[in-house]
Design a protein around this motif. Structure first.
Motif: not given
Length: 182
Positions: A40-46, A64-71, A73-77, A79-88
């Motif tokens: 899962w991708v945490p909320e970068y703004a926090r 915060m927009f650019f940080g959320q996108i970067a975070l 993308e990093a976690i997406s890269s 992922v091993t089971n093709n399922l990603l959850f995004c906290d906002t």
């Protein structure tokens, strides 16, 4: 942990959890990732706001927009089971910026049609308010729920509303399973 869900064409499926402050987004997102054996991708703004000295500015929102996108993308890269959850998601910057500054940063507006999510869980404003130094909008949960609903409808998002006090996580799990099994 339950059996791994089948994913659609082995493409990364991104499920975003959105809603007003104090609606349980972080708890639900982490619980979904644990249940489905995913990341899962945490909320970068926090992270960003914990280090702010002073009030949040329009430039901070864009950062915060650019940080959320970067975070994401990093976690997406990894992922091993093709399922990603995004906290906002980065759309939160649009929602807060429009509320606080009357406009959203242009990079956010430009990214909306390019960066899509397969499914959104819109969390209802039905939990008791939890104080947090990073929360600013106590008493405005219904307002922001409706803002989010309008935002999701404006982009023709595939979404479902999820609520409940004691059964919120199980309601979210069931909703995601229904989506995955369509």
């Amino acid at each position: 942990m339950d059996e791994q869900p089948e994913t659609k064409n082995n493409k990364l499926i991104k499920i975003a959890v959105v809603g007003p402050e104090s609606s349980g987004k972080s708890t639900i997102t982490e619980g979904l990732a644990k249940h489905f054996g995913s990341l899962w991708v945490p909320e970068y703004a926090r992270f960003y706001c914990e280090n702010l000295e002073g009030e949040c500015t329009f430039q901070d929102e864009e950062n915060m927009f650019f940080g959320q996108i970067a975070l994401e993308e990093a976690i997406s890269s990894v992922v091993t089971n093709n399922l990603l959850f995004c906290d906002t998601v980065f759309l939160t910057v649009k929602v807060w910026s429009e509320h606080q500054f009357g406009k959203a940063p242009q990079p956010v507006i430009q990214e909306i049609p390019k960066r899509t999510y397969d499914f959104f869980l819109l969390l209802k404003n039905d939990l008791p308010w939890q104080d947090d130094p990073l929360r600013n909008f106590k008493g405005m949960g219904d307002y922001f729920f409706n803002v989010w609903k309008n935002e999701l409808e404006s982009i023709n998002a595939n979404y479902a509303e999820v609520g409940g006090l004691e059964d919120r996580l199980s309601n979210a799990i069931n909703t995601v399973e229904l989506f995955l099994n369509k």
